[in-house]
Design an enzyme around this catalytic site. Structure first.
Site, short mmCIF file in Angstrom:
data_model
loop_
_atom_site.label_atom_id
_atom_site.label_comp_id
_atom_site.label_asym_id
_atom_site.label_seq_id
_atom_site.Cartn_x
_atom_site.Cartn_y
_atom_site.Cartn_z
N GLU A 4 0.85 -1.19 0.00
CA GLU A 4 0.00 0.00 0.00
C GLU A 4 0.89 1.24 0.00
OE1 GLU A 4 -3.26 1.05 -0.13
OE2 GLU A 4 -2.46 3.05 0.28
N ARG A 15 -17.37 3.60 4.90
CA ARG A 15 -16.37 2.89 4.07
C ARG A 15 -15.11 2.57 4.86
NH1 ARG A 15 -11.53 4.16 2.17
NH2 ARG A 15 -10.79 2.97 0.36
N TYR A 37 -28.87 7.59 4.63
CA TYR A 37 -29.11 6.41 5.46
C TYR A 37 -28.20 6.49 6.67
CZ TYR A 37 -25.28 5.04 2.29
OH TYR A 37 -24.13 5.03 1.54
#
Ligand code: FAD
Length: 399
Positions: free
Chosen positions: A30, A101, A216
């Site tokens: 990463e 997320r 939501y």
């Protein structure tokens, strides 16, 4: 077999877990110094939750997400066009979750660390170049300053490095994403600020001329996530982290239902996101190297499929590698053959929803509302093929 995964987003991390669960070793690289929990809310639909449940993550998801039981479509004035039960209430074998997320990424990241060991993830390593030969693939990683930090050797390289994918660029050249003419303001509002609205635990999508608004709960009901999409002529940056002004977002939603404006007005900070689109790639793989997730099929978020499809990719790729034994090129060809038609279809459907959600008031809008009221849109009847899919189960090659 050893896989090199480039990118520690949802697609890359999930694929690492899946490969490990089937006995294939992997290392993940990463570019960021740490895997940080970034982003706002996303919907994770049954076909992704099924895969995550298969990895034993359901209980952990329940701790950080919220189960969504119903989906509503409304006009910008608040008239209900359609609604449907979701998740277990809709007869699926797994729930539907609304989740931050970053928290989803955090759950998967934690599982990777526990099951593969912290050493399996190397941060601060940006892929710069690779070479492949008959025996394998070599990947060269660099730090932020451009200094070479590591070379990895494996049998296969998986580019899960997102919309600006370096792997895609090295394989197929620099692409030209096109601005879709849409920008989105995203935000998270502490739920207690909206207590007077008595919001249900539902996913609500409001449609109006030139824009739409989705909200939501996430984080076990402690936060309300919103995405406020409007059409805009020009935008140059494709970034997740650009700040936006709440006052600008409110101005764009003048004349919309007070509930929409109250939610936007209650946020402390908002991110402005230019929505870019890409044509489906002619191919995803060359030799021992392939792409996965946004790197090969970035799509507008109007079907809630970005994270979901990257999880599905990981499941199918893992199954193909397992079945193919040592035939890496054969496995990648099969993976691409199985995945590309489905993701291409979803890229096209997501693009089409821009027009469909944003129709000006008039005959076409009335026809859309009537069709939606009769048959749904993302209803289980309309897109059952989407939710029923189990990406980890390969069709019988002989069938
Ligand atoms: P991504 O999640 O984009 O992950 C790609 C990873 O690869 C990143 O961690 C990146 O740092 C790394 N990487 C890139 N290049 C290199 C390189 N050369 N070498 C090594 N590593 C590299 N979607 C939403 O719907 N709502 C949101 O609010 C939202 N917020 C997001 C915030 C961020 C910071 C990011 C990166 C993505 C966000 N997304 C959001 C997109 C969503 O996560 C993806 O559409 C989906 O999860 C598919 O993920 P992916 O794994 O294919 O790519």
């Amino acid at each position: 077999m050893k896989a090199i995964i480039v990118g520690g987003g949802i697609g890359g991390l999930t694929t690492a877990l899946m490969l490990r669960s089937r006995g294939i070793s992997c290392e993940l690289y990463e570019q960021s110094e740490t895997i940080r929990e970034l982003g706002v809310g996303i919907n994770t639909l049954p076909h992704a939750i099924r895969e995550l449940a298969g990895l034993g993550l359901l209980d952990r998801l329940d701790e950080v997400a919220i189960r969504t039981y119903e989906l509503f479509y409304l006009t910008r004035h608040g008239q209900q066009v359609w609604h449907e039960k979701r998740g277990l209430d809709a007869g699926h074998d797994v729930p539907q979750f609304s989740i931050h997320r970053g928290r989803l990424q955090g759950v998967i990241h934690q599982a990777v660390v526990e099951r593969l060991g912290a050493d399996a993830i190397r941060t601060g390593c940006r892929l710069g170049a690779f070479t492949q030969d008959e025996g394998g693939v070599s990947a060269h990683f660099f730090d932020r300053a451009g200094c070479h930090v590591h070379t990895a050797r494996g049998d296969i390289l998986i580019g899960a490095d997102g919309i600006h994918s370096r792997v895609r660029q090295l394989l197929f050249g620099i692409d030209r994403p096109h601005f879709t003419g849409c920008i989105a303001y995203r935000g998270l509002v502490p739920a207690e600020r909206l207590a007077h609205l008595d919001l249900e635990v539902t996913s609500n999508s409001w449609w109006g001329p030139g824009g739409h608004f989705v909200h939501y709960y996430v984080a076990g009901g402690r936060l309300v996530n919103f995405v406020a999409v409007q059409e805009e002529e020009t935008w140059t940056r494709e970034s997740w982290n650009e700040r936006g002004e709440v006052a600008d977002a409110l101005r764009l939603f003048e004349g919309w239902h007070p509930q929409v404006r109250t939610i936007i007005g209650a946020v402390d900070e908002t991110f402005k996101w230019g929505l870019f689109d890409r044509e489906p790639l002619p191919r995803w793989s060359v030799g021992r190297i392939t792409l996965l997730g946004d790197s090969c099929h970035a799509m507008l978020p109007f079907m809630a499929q970005g994270a979901v499809q990257s999880i599905e990719d990981g499941a199918t790729l893992t199954a193909c590698l397992v079945e193919a034994g040592g035939d890496v090129a054969g496995a990648l060809a099969r993976y691409e053959l199985l995945r590309k038609p489905r993701t291409t279809r979803l890229q096209e459907m997501s693009r089409h929803n821009k027009t469909r959600f944003h129709l000006p008031d008039g005959v076409d809008q009335q026809r859309r509302d009537a069709q939606t009221a009769a048959a749904g849109d993302r209803s289980i009847a309309a897109v059952g093929w989407l939710y029923a899919h189990d990406a980890g189960v390969l069709p019988d090659a002989a069938a």
